[in-house]
Design a protein around this motif. Structure first.
Motif, PDB file in Angstrom:
ATOM      1  N   GLU A   1       0.822  -1.499  -0.173  1.00 21.23           N
ATOM      2  CA  GLU A   1      -0.207   0.291   0.334  1.00 21.23           C
ATOM      3  C   GLU A   1       0.803   1.742   0.348  1.00 21.23           C
ATOM      4  O   GLU A   1       0.440   2.609  -0.452  1.00 21.23           O
ATOM      5  CB  GLU A   1      -0.890   0.630   1.193  1.00 21.23           C
ATOM      6  CG  GLU A   1      -1.743  -0.862   0.807  1.00 21.23           C
ATOM      7  CD  GLU A   1      -3.394  -1.408   1.773  1.00 21.23           C
ATOM      8  OE1 GLU A   1      -3.070  -0.315   2.645  1.00 21.23           O
ATOM      9  OE2 GLU A   1      -4.132  -0.910   1.754  1.00 21.23           O
TER      10      GLU A   1
ATOM     11  N   LEU B   1       1.805   1.771  -3.267  1.00 27.55           N
ATOM     12  CA  LEU B   1       0.387   2.176  -3.929  1.00 27.55           C
ATOM     13  C   LEU B   1       0.385   3.774  -3.352  1.00 27.55           C
ATOM     14  O   LEU B   1       0.073   4.635  -4.562  1.00 27.55           O
ATOM     15  CB  LEU B   1      -1.086   1.951  -3.657  1.00 27.55           C
ATOM     16  CG  LEU B   1      -1.707   2.915  -3.571  1.00 27.55           C
ATOM     17  CD1 LEU B   1      -2.495   2.292  -5.554  1.00 27.55           C
ATOM     18  CD2 LEU B   1      -3.638   1.888  -2.891  1.00 27.55           C
ATOM     19  N   LEU B   2       0.759   4.374  -2.360  1.00 21.77           N
ATOM     20  CA  LEU B   2       0.995   5.572  -2.048  1.00 21.77           C
ATOM     21  C   LEU B   2       1.869   6.336  -2.782  1.00 21.77           C
ATOM     22  O   LEU B   2       1.476   7.654  -4.011  1.00 21.77           O
ATOM     23  CB  LEU B   2       0.729   6.533  -1.119  1.00 21.77           C
ATOM     24  CG  LEU B   2      -0.458   5.590  -0.065  1.00 21.77           C
ATOM     25  CD1 LEU B   2       0.145   5.856   1.470  1.00 21.77           C
ATOM     26  CD2 LEU B   2      -1.283   6.535  -0.048  1.00 21.77           C
TER      27      LEU B   2
ATOM     28  N   ARG C   1       1.236   7.232  -6.629  1.00 22.21           N
ATOM     29  CA  ARG C   1       0.181   8.463  -6.951  1.00 22.21           C
ATOM     30  C   ARG C   1       0.383   9.520  -6.991  1.00 22.21           C
ATOM     31  O   ARG C   1      -0.074  10.242  -7.067  1.00 22.21           O
ATOM     32  CB  ARG C   1      -1.123   7.959  -6.181  1.00 22.21           C
ATOM     33  CG  ARG C   1      -1.999   6.556  -7.024  1.00 22.21           C
ATOM     34  CD  ARG C   1      -2.186   7.229  -8.616  1.00 22.21           C
ATOM     35  NE  ARG C   1      -2.866   8.298  -8.468  1.00 22.21           N
ATOM     36  CZ  ARG C   1      -3.355   8.355 -10.198  1.00 22.21           C
ATOM     37  NH1 ARG C   1      -2.865   8.090 -10.891  1.00 22.21           N
ATOM     38  NH2 ARG C   1      -4.451   9.674  -9.838  1.00 22.21           N
TER      39      ARG C   1
ATOM     40  N   PHE D   1      -3.708   4.334 -12.270  1.00 17.03           N
ATOM     41  CA  PHE D   1      -4.336   3.775 -11.339  1.00 17.03           C
ATOM     42  C   PHE D   1      -4.922   2.408 -12.086  1.00 17.03           C
ATOM     43  O   PHE D   1      -4.941   1.303 -11.680  1.00 17.03           O
ATOM     44  CB  PHE D   1      -6.235   4.030 -10.906  1.00 17.03           C
ATOM     45  CG  PHE D   1      -6.028   5.031  -9.919  1.00 17.03           C
ATOM     46  CD1 PHE D   1      -5.772   4.167  -8.349  1.00 17.03           C
ATOM     47  CD2 PHE D   1      -6.903   6.051  -9.837  1.00 17.03           C
ATOM     48  CE1 PHE D   1      -5.598   5.445  -7.457  1.00 17.03           C
ATOM     49  CE2 PHE D   1      -6.620   7.005  -8.944  1.00 17.03           C
ATOM     50  CZ  PHE D   1      -5.901   6.679  -7.149  1.00 17.03           C
TER      51      PHE D   1
ATOM     52  N   VAL E   1      -8.489   0.308  -6.855  1.00 21.88           N
ATOM     53  CA  VAL E   1      -7.138   0.371  -6.763  1.00 21.88           C
ATOM     54  C   VAL E   1      -7.239   1.941  -6.355  1.00 21.88           C
ATOM     55  O   VAL E   1      -7.270   3.002  -5.282  1.00 21.88           O
ATOM     56  CB  VAL E   1      -6.315   0.625  -7.255  1.00 21.88           C
ATOM     57  CG1 VAL E   1      -4.952   1.554  -7.221  1.00 21.88           C
ATOM     58  CG2 VAL E   1      -5.396  -0.991  -7.931  1.00 21.88           C
TER      59      VAL E   1
ATOM     60  N   ARG F   1      -9.258   2.287  -2.624  1.00 19.17           N
ATOM     61  CA  ARG F   1      -8.422   1.173  -2.177  1.00 19.17           C
ATOM     62  C   ARG F   1      -7.648   3.312  -1.070  1.00 19.17           C
ATOM     63  O   ARG F   1      -6.828   3.380   0.127  1.00 19.17           O
ATOM     64  CB  ARG F   1      -7.505   0.911  -1.678  1.00 19.17           C
ATOM     65  CG  ARG F   1      -6.968   0.583  -0.441  1.00 19.17           C
ATOM     66  CD  ARG F   1      -7.153   0.094   0.773  1.00 19.17           C
ATOM     67  NE  ARG F   1      -6.292   0.481   2.359  1.00 19.17           N
ATOM     68  CZ  ARG F   1      -7.069   0.327   3.011  1.00 19.17           C
ATOM     69  NH1 ARG F   1      -7.968   0.870   3.453  1.00 19.17           N
ATOM     70  NH2 ARG F   1      -5.682   0.580   4.101  1.00 19.17           N
ATOM     71  N   HIS F   2      -6.748   3.450  -2.561  1.00 20.64           N
ATOM     72  CA  HIS F   2      -5.808   4.690  -2.061  1.00 20.64           C
ATOM     73  C   HIS F   2      -6.598   5.872  -1.544  1.00 20.64           C
ATOM     74  O   HIS F   2      -6.320   6.641  -0.510  1.00 20.64           O
ATOM     75  CB  HIS F   2      -5.350   5.078  -4.066  1.00 20.64           C
ATOM     76  CG  HIS F   2      -4.670   6.569  -3.708  1.00 20.64           C
ATOM     77  ND1 HIS F   2      -4.946   7.801  -3.987  1.00 20.64           N
ATOM     78  CD2 HIS F   2      -3.647   6.256  -3.465  1.00 20.64           C
ATOM     79  CE1 HIS F   2      -4.192   8.750  -3.778  1.00 20.64           C
ATOM     80  NE2 HIS F   2      -3.043   7.693  -4.022  1.00 20.64           N
ATOM     81  N   GLN F   3      -8.284   6.363  -1.680  1.00 26.76           N
ATOM     82  CA  GLN F   3      -8.490   7.188  -1.106  1.00 26.76           C
ATOM     83  C   GLN F   3      -8.711   6.746   0.362  1.00 26.76           C
ATOM     84  O   GLN F   3      -9.070   8.115   0.997  1.00 26.76           O
ATOM     85  CB  GLN F   3     -10.483   7.292  -2.054  1.00 26.76           C
ATOM     86  CG  GLN F   3     -10.940   8.597  -0.977  1.00 26.76           C
ATOM     87  CD  GLN F   3     -10.120  10.132  -1.282  1.00 26.76           C
ATOM     88  OE1 GLN F   3      -9.420   9.810  -2.846  1.00 26.76           O
ATOM     89  NE2 GLN F   3     -10.096  10.749  -0.798  1.00 26.76           N
TER      90      GLN F   3
ATOM     91  N   TYR G   1      -0.423  11.378   5.325  1.00 27.49           N
ATOM     92  CA  TYR G   1      -1.067  10.656   4.952  1.00 27.49           C
ATOM     93  C   TYR G   1      -2.133  10.800   6.570  1.00 27.49           C
ATOM     94  O   TYR G   1      -3.130  10.141   6.628  1.00 27.49           O
ATOM     95  CB  TYR G   1      -0.575   9.314   4.323  1.00 27.49           C
ATOM     96  CG  TYR G   1      -0.330   9.729   3.124  1.00 27.49           C
ATOM     97  CD1 TYR G   1      -1.646   9.515   1.299  1.00 27.49           C
ATOM     98  CD2 TYR G   1       0.777   9.802   2.922  1.00 27.49           C
ATOM     99  CE1 TYR G   1      -1.004  10.343   0.854  1.00 27.49           C
ATOM    100  CE2 TYR G   1       1.177   9.616   1.043  1.00 27.49           C
ATOM    101  CZ  TYR G   1       0.159  10.111   0.562  1.00 27.49           C
ATOM    102  OH  TYR G   1       0.736   9.673  -1.048  1.00 27.49           O
TER     103      TYR G   1
END
Length: 233
Positions: free
Chosen positions: A109, A112-113, A116, A128, A142, A145-147, A171
């Motif tokens: 994750e 992922l952050l 983006r 995405f 995706v 989950r990011h949001q 975050y």
């Protein structure tokens, strides 16, 4: 040489005292040498294979993951060979595999952050859809989950992963989001002391323009802002 935990009862190499040659200070006898080397991989005469990991992280992060991954590999071998696993060993396997899984979730994750966040060109490093392709998830899943992470729902082990780094403040717990890097402007002014006329100040621009020297910083700042608005004037 590699050795496992003293609590491990399976096959492992023994730590042995080896006599050194008094002149060359090299071992007088060879305990065991690999039969083949392939990069970080070593193949040994007893049929085992070892893989050397290189990392700069301390015992809190990188070493911990390597140790738990070692347990996971031994658990995998035990399952595949069908050997009988003692209850205490089985508990240790389950515990380390669970911990490794949660750490990998936090790492996935965080990637992922990072994907983006704005890169050097000011745009997100990956779309995405591109992230979804690698994670084998629909791009909408995706994005959702990011949001949720941005809204304050990070992976449980994120604090462990980012501790003592600049990312720890991002975050969570009211931390700021990464800012998009702004490209340098051609015309950007500031007020400086005049080198030619001591006691006076003037506005200078990145493009090389200089204003009129004076004693009032507010006047100099206004000249600079006027130049930024109409650099051709």
């Amino acid at each position: 040489m590699t050795t496992y935990s003293p609590n491990y009862t399976g096959p492992q190499w023994k730590i042995a005292r080896v006599e050194l040659d008094p002149e060359t200070r090299t071992p007088a006898a060879t305990v065991m040498e690999p039969t083949e080397l392939a990069g970080p991989t070593a193949f040994w005469p007893d049929g085992t294979t070892s893989y050397l990991l290189h990392f700069h992280g301390g015992a809190v992060t990188s070493w911990t993951v390597a140790d738990e991954a070692d347990t996971a590999v031994r658990a995998l071998e035990a399952v595949r060979t069908g050997e009988e696993i003692a209850p205490d060993t089985l508990r240790a396997y389950m515990r380390d595999v669970r911990r490794l899984e949660t750490r990998m979730t936090a790492l996935k994750e965080e990637l992922l952050l990072l994907a983006r966040e704005p890169g050097p060109n000011g745009r997100a490093r990956l779309t995405f859809r591109e992230i979804g392709e690698e994670l084998r998830q629909h791009h909408s899943t995706v994005a959702e989950r990011h949001q949720r992470i941005v809204d304050g729902d990070p992976a449980p082990w994120r604090n462990w992963l980012t501790q003592h780094t600049a990312r720890a403040a991002l975050y969570s717990n009211g931390g700021e989001l990464p800012r998009t890097p702004e490209p340098p402007r051609e015309h950007e002014t500031n007020v400086y002391d005049s080198e030619e006329e001591p006691g006076k100040v003037l506005a200078r621009c990145r493009c090389g323009w200089s204003g009129t020297a004076g004693t009032n910083t507010i006047t100099a700042s206004r000249q600079g802002k006027a130049h930024e608005g109409r650099p051709e004037a």
